[in-house]
Motif scaffolding. Structure first.
Motif, PDB file in Angstrom:
ATOM      1  N   TRP A 148       0.822  -1.215   0.000  1.00  0.00           N
ATOM      2  CA  TRP A 148       0.000   0.000   0.000  1.00  0.00           C
ATOM      3  C   TRP A 148       0.856   1.265   0.000  1.00  0.00           C
ATOM      4  CZ3 TRP A 148      -4.875  -0.577  -1.125  1.00  0.00           C
ATOM      5  CH2 TRP A 148      -5.560  -1.740  -0.736  1.00  0.00           C
ATOM      6  N   LYS A 149       2.053   1.185   0.565  1.00  0.00           N
ATOM      7  CA  LYS A 149       2.804   2.412   0.851  1.00  0.00           C
ATOM      8  C   LYS A 149       4.100   2.494   0.052  1.00  0.00           C
ATOM      9  CE  LYS A 149       0.732   3.715   5.036  1.00  0.00           C
ATOM     10  NZ  LYS A 149      -0.369   2.762   5.186  1.00  0.00           N
ATOM     11  N   ASN A 201      -2.431   0.725  -5.440  1.00  0.00           N
ATOM     12  CA  ASN A 201      -1.871   1.984  -4.955  1.00  0.00           C
ATOM     13  C   ASN A 201      -0.515   2.287  -5.575  1.00  0.00           C
ATOM     14  OD1 ASN A 201      -3.279   3.731  -3.365  1.00  0.00           O
ATOM     15  ND2 ASN A 201      -2.068   3.367  -1.512  1.00  0.00           N
TER      16      ASN A 201
HETATM   17  C1  LIG Z   1      -2.549   4.539  -0.828  1.00  0.00           C
HETATM   18  O1  LIG Z   1      -1.781   5.636  -1.250  1.00  0.00           O
HETATM   19  C2  LIG Z   1      -2.245   6.880  -0.809  1.00  0.00           C
HETATM   20  C3  LIG Z   1      -1.459   7.950  -1.506  1.00  0.00           C
HETATM   21  O2  LIG Z   1      -0.075   7.664  -1.477  1.00  0.00           O
HETATM   22  C4  LIG Z   1      -2.159   6.941   0.703  1.00  0.00           C
HETATM   23  O3  LIG Z   1      -2.629   8.165   1.175  1.00  0.00           O
HETATM   24  C5  LIG Z   1      -3.000   5.806   1.266  1.00  0.00           C
HETATM   25  O4  LIG Z   1      -2.863   5.768   2.679  1.00  0.00           O
HETATM   26  C6  LIG Z   1      -2.567   4.480   0.687  1.00  0.00           C
HETATM   27  N1  LIG Z   1      -3.483   3.446   1.088  1.00  0.00           N
HETATM   28  C7  LIG Z   1      -3.256   2.628   2.120  1.00  0.00           C
HETATM   29  C8  LIG Z   1      -4.327   1.666   2.450  1.00  0.00           C
HETATM   30  O5  LIG Z   1      -2.247   2.678   2.797  1.00  0.00           O
END
Ligand SMILES: *[C@@H]1O[C@H](CO)[C@@H](O)[C@H](O)[C@H]1NC(C)=O
Ligand SMILES: *[C@@H]1O[C@H](CO)[C@@H](O)[C@H](O)[C@H]1NC(C)=O
Length: 990
Positions: free
Chosen positions: A304-305, A335
């Motif tokens: 995700w990150k 993501n």
């Molecule tokens: C996905 O990416 C966005 C933008 O970088 C971020 O704000 C979001 O927390 C991320 N999603 C997760 C579930 O971590």
């Protein structure tokens, strides 16, 4: 005028000063002229002569005060010859660039005199010999680049004196030996590049001192040991490349915390085990993560990150746990908006393909999910991935039709869907994929016509649509695809003729149209497909004579068997020197069989089942030809035509990037060393089983890009390696779709000097039937995720019966298997059974009879003795009746779930008795619990079906060999049971 004079005075003074020290620019001039005299191409250095001032010579820069040569920049000037030792006299040199030329010879020791040198670049030449130790005297060196040469020898510990080094690049040489611990002295180092050498051993712990380093590449060497602990100390690392080595062990769970700045981490093709550290997903800078071709287990962490992730390659590991594991990582990749490459093929991932994959980055170029257990449909939104060039979903359990949005992927070069359960028609829109190079839809359930629009795919190299349910004729349009190398439409129901235009396919290497309903005469133009290597037209209804194919001198395999071809066998075939296989059996060929060339070799050639052939060498046992009447008259009498059960010739389908060369049939011999490397030194972690005659390892052969199973034989007899190999070669020729294919063999001497013999087989991803029948005995990681249904068991039984029938009746000479048991029945991706170890008995009997009998009776196999026919115990020789007995026991075990060696049984109370006493009333009491509950429709007459099957098992496992059923009977009966109880066709293509 004045200033000129002043200049001269100053210059004169400077000159006096230098002369006093014994150095002058004259020294430099002489040194360079000497250098020039050794350079092959001198036109470029034409300014280097006495009429030009030294400091204006091409590539020369002088110091502003002393006018001595400080920089020499001769990069990319197409210079050749050797480097003169006189270069060592340029004692003011700070910067030397000789890169991208064609200098040969060695690096002169005298360069060690250049004590002012800070940058030395001699990359991309043909320099050989060792790195002279003198070079390590240049203690001011900041940047040392010797990449892309032919330098050999080791890296000596004196390198530790180059303490100012910031960039060190020895990429792509032949350096060998271990890395010296003194590398740890180079504490200013920021880039250390040693890829593509022959360096070995462990990475010295002293490397932990290189705390400035941000780029460390040591890939493609022979380094070994655990993942180097020193690396965990290098927290500034951004790029780490260790792929193509022999590192083993696990990664630390805190990996991502210790190396928080990583951008690229490339560690493919090693032997690393354990889980992918979840902390990797905390590395927000991560751009490329490539851990493919290791032995990693567990689940894949989420991403995700890591918004910069461009490439995630985790293929060919043991990740996931079949159907049950989490696929959240796939969703998390939505993501990663930069993602271009995703490769997770050849793992154990399973479950329905999540729709979220269609929300991944539209930048995605390559998506590889092949060889997993993904099920469900290809998601409708797949067309969102508009830039996809490679879509690889082969060898899963995907079903349903191809979604129409697939038609949006106009950039596709590679579409691999083989071995799934896809159905419906082949959509005409594939013709819009004008960039397409490979289309592989084989082994699915596609039906209907072959769309003519495929003819628009003018870049197509491989068109593979065999093993489907296609019908209709061969579209003429396909004969316009002049780029085609492989055309495989085998095992469908295509009819009509082979078009004349096939002769336009000048590049065609493989033409496989076997086992269709094609008819008519073979076109004369076939002889103009001059690249042809493999021509498979067997199992059709072709008639007439063999056309003139004398031009196909490069052809290796020709199979025209099981047609209605007639006329004589062309003499010129005898001269085809590349021919390794020629099958003309079961036709109406007549007249004289040639005697020369390949016609002297009965193992290459098969001509039986032609009633009117005569002559030939004695091995064919044909009648003599009548004198003076070489050509008998054509006779189209009705003739019993034997059917050879579908001989399967599937080619290597595991490659990610099939190019014609990797798709060649596996002919290469293989060495002990190769196998040792490929099995991680025959390590326990690569072991997948051990049987009566040896131990089986999973191995990855990098040259073939293929996973195989290596069976290492325990043999006692020494010598006779040649006959062993010859015997193996003949085994390779017995092929059947339900046999595990023997790819090659190895007879060699191991590193201890012992004789070593191994057989290399196709690898079967779904393990053995034994594992499926007794999952509770299997370690968790390899345990099948579910049990086999009644229907699946029945299909497997039919598979085994049909291969026994083939071995017993339809092969050249009857072959007994002798060691049939569930651990020798292997299952492929769609649970088709393949019997392994076939021919091993014959091989061992011929080759090492003593070992064979010793091992049959040894303690090691007593556990499986329950499958051996009673007469074996009383000295009976291996026979086909013995196989029938084993097959009967196997049937009983498959449907009762009880091994013949179960502790229930003893003395006269056998699995056979146990079953017999329960039939028919108590059949449900003895049936394997797990089949009673799954995959059956309501009201299914299970007791009746089971009774019939178990009765078959009993009739095969009769005490007396003569009372046992023949395998052909057993196969027929089982098929009729299947037809009676399961009216639907098999869901997967058989
Ligand atoms: C996905 O990416 C966005 C933008 O970088 C971020 O704000 C979001 O927390 C991320 N999603 C997760 C579930 O971590
Ligand atoms: C490493 O550095 C130390 C101190 O800087 C020096 O004494 C030693 O000779 C160096 N080692 C090598 C092998 O050059």
């Amino acid at each position: 005028m004045r200033s000129m004079r002043l200049f001269l005075v100053l210059a004169f003074n400077a000159l006096m000063l230098l002369e006093a020290q014994g150095f002058t620019d004259e020294t430099d001039k002489q040194a360079l002229l000497e250098f020039k005299s050794q350079v092959g191409e001198r036109v470029i250095l034409s300014s280097w002569n006495h009429s030009f001032p030294l400091c204006s010579w091409e590539g020369v820069t002088c110091g502003s005060k002393h006018k001595r040569v400080t920089r020499l920049d001769l990069g990319e000037l197409q210079l050749g010859g050797v480097i003169s030792p006189s270069i060592g006299n340029l004692s003011f040199l700070v910067w030397l660039n000789l890169s991208d030329n064609s200098f040969g010879g060695t690096i002169p020791q005298e360069m060690g005199n250049l004590f002012r040198l800070e940058t030395l670049d001699m990359g991309s030449n043909f320099l050989e010999g060792g790195i002279p130790i003198g070079l390590y005297n240049c203690s001011r060196l900041y940047n040392l680049r010797l990449a892309s040469n032919l330098l050999g020898g080791g890296i000596s510990s004196e390198i530790g004196s180059l303490t100012k080094l910031v960039h060190l690049n020895f990429y792509e040489n032949n350096l060998e030996g271990k890395l010296p611990a003194s590398l740890g002295n180079l504490t200013s180092l920021q880039r250390l590049l040693l890829p593509q050498n022959n360096l070995e051993g462990e990475i010295p712990s002293e490397l932990a001192k290189l705390t400035q380093i941000y780029s460390l590449h040591i890939y493609a060497n022979n380094f070994s040991g655990v993942f180097p602990p020193a690396i965990y100390n290098l927290s500034s690392l951004k790029r780490l490349g260790i792929s193509y080595n022999q590192f083993s062990g696990r990664l630390r769970p805190d990996f991502g915390i210790l190396l928080p700045n990583l951008r690229n981490f490339i560690m493919g093709r090693n032997y690393l085990t354990g889980a992918i550290p979840t902390t990797l997903s905390n590395i927000s800078t991560l751009g490329r993560l490539e851990m493919n071709d290791n032995s990693l287990t567990g689940s894949i962490p989420t991403f995700w990150k890591t918004p910069n992730l461009k490439s995630l390659l985790l293929g060919t590991n043991f990740l996931g746990s079949d159907s049950s594991g989490s696929l959240e990582f796939l969703t998390s990749l939505t993501n990663c908006t930069m993602l271009e490459m995703l490769g997770i093929g050849h793992n154990r991932l399973g479950g329905d393909l999540p729709i979220s994959i269609t929300n991944m980055s539209a930048k995605l170029i390559r998506l590889g999910l092949q060889n997993n257990h993904f099920s469900g449909r290809i998601p409708h939104g797949i067309g969102n991935l508009i830039n996809l060039q490679k879509l690889i979903l082969d060898q899963n359990m995907l079903s349903g039709p191809l979604p129409t949005s697939l038609g949006k992927l106009l950039d596709l070069r590679y579409l691999g869907l083989f071995s799934n359960r896809l159905s419906g028609e082949i959509p005409a829109f594939i013709g819009n994929f004008t960039m397409l190079e490979t289309l592989d839809l084989s082994n699915n359930s596609f039906e209907g016509f072959v769309p003519a629009s495929l003819g628009n795919c003018s870049h197509l190299l491989e068109l593979l649509i065999g093993d489907n349910k296609l019908n209709g004729t061969l579209p003429l349009e396909i004969m316009n695809i002049q780029s085609l190398l492989r055309l495989d439409m085998s095992r469908n129901s295509l009819f009509g003729s082979l078009p004349e235009d096939v002769g336009r396919l000048k590049n065609l290497v493989t033409l496989s149209l076997e086992n269709n309903k094609l008819s008519g005469q073979l076109p004369q133009t076939l002889g103009t497909c001059l690249s042809m290597g493999v021509l498979y037209l067997q199992g059709n209804l072709f008639d007439g004579a063999i056309p003139d194919i004398r031009g196909l001198v490069g052809v290796k395999e020709v199979d025209l068997s099981n047609n209605n071809l007639s006329g004589s066998i062309p003499e010129y075939l005898a001269n085809f020197s590349k021919l390794e296989y020629l099958n003309l059996s079961f036709n109406n060929f007549e007249g004289r069989v040639p005697m020369d060339g390949i016609f002297q070799n009965t193992t290459i050639l098969s001509i039986f089942g032609n009633n009117d052939l005569c002559g030939g060498i004695r091995g064919f046992h044909l009648k003599p030809c009548p004198p003076q009447a070489p050509q008998a008259e054509t006779k189209h009498s009705s003739r019993l035509k034997k059917v050879v059960i579908g001989v399967s010739r599937k080619k290597n389908k595991q490659t990610n990037d099939p190019t014609p060369s990797t798709l060649e049939v596996f002919h290469e011999r293989i060495s002990y060393g190769d196998l040792r490397n490929a099995t991680n030194g025959f390590s326990a972690s690569n072991m997948v089983g051990s049987g009566s005659f040896g131990t089986v390892f999973k191995a990855f052969l990098p040259t073939e890009n293929k996973i195989v199973a290596v069976k290492v034989l325990n043999l006692q007899r020494r010598g006779a390696m040649k006959s062993f190999m010859a015997e193996c070669e003949s085994l390779k020729d017995t092929r059947h779709r339900n046999l595990v294919k023997l790819l090659t063999a190895c007879a060699s001497i191991d590193f201890q000097g012992n004789e070593f013999r191994a057989l290399i087989y196709e690898f079967m991803s779904n393990g053995s039937l034994d594992m499926w029948l007794h999952p509770e005995e299997v370690e968790e990681i390899r345990r099948p995720s579910r049990t086999l249904t009644l229907f699946e068991r029945l299909n497997i039984a039919i598979d085994v019966a049909s291969v026994l029938d083939y071995l017993h009746v339809h092969s050249h000479e009857p072959i007994a298997h002798c060691d049939l048991k569930p651990s020798n029945v292997l299952l492929d991706d769609d649970l088709t059974a393949h019997v392994s170890d076939f021919g091993l008995a014959r091989l061992l009997l011929k080759f090492d009879q003593k070992s064979f009998f010793n091992q049959l009776s040894s303690a090691g196999v007593r556990g499986t003795i329950g499958y051996a026919a009673p007469e074996y115990g009383t000295g009976g020789h291996p026979s086909i009746h013995g196989d029938v007995y084993s097959f009967g026991v196997l049937l009983l075990e498959m449907f009762t779930g009880k091994r013949p060696t179960n502790e229930l049984f003893g003395g006269n109370f056998t699995l056979h008795r146990y079953t017999k006493s329960a039939l028919p009333e108590r059949v449900l009491d003895i049936a394997d619990e797990s089949i009673l509950h799954i995959g059956l429709r309501v009201g299914f007459p299970i007791a009746e079906c089971l009774t019939l099957v178990l009765e078959m098992g009993l009739r095969c496992s009769e005490e007396s060999p003569t009372n046992r059923l023949a395998t052909s009977e057993a196969a027929k009966e089982l098929i009729s049971i299947r037809e009676r109880f399961f009216k639907t066709r098999r869901t997967t293509r058989r």
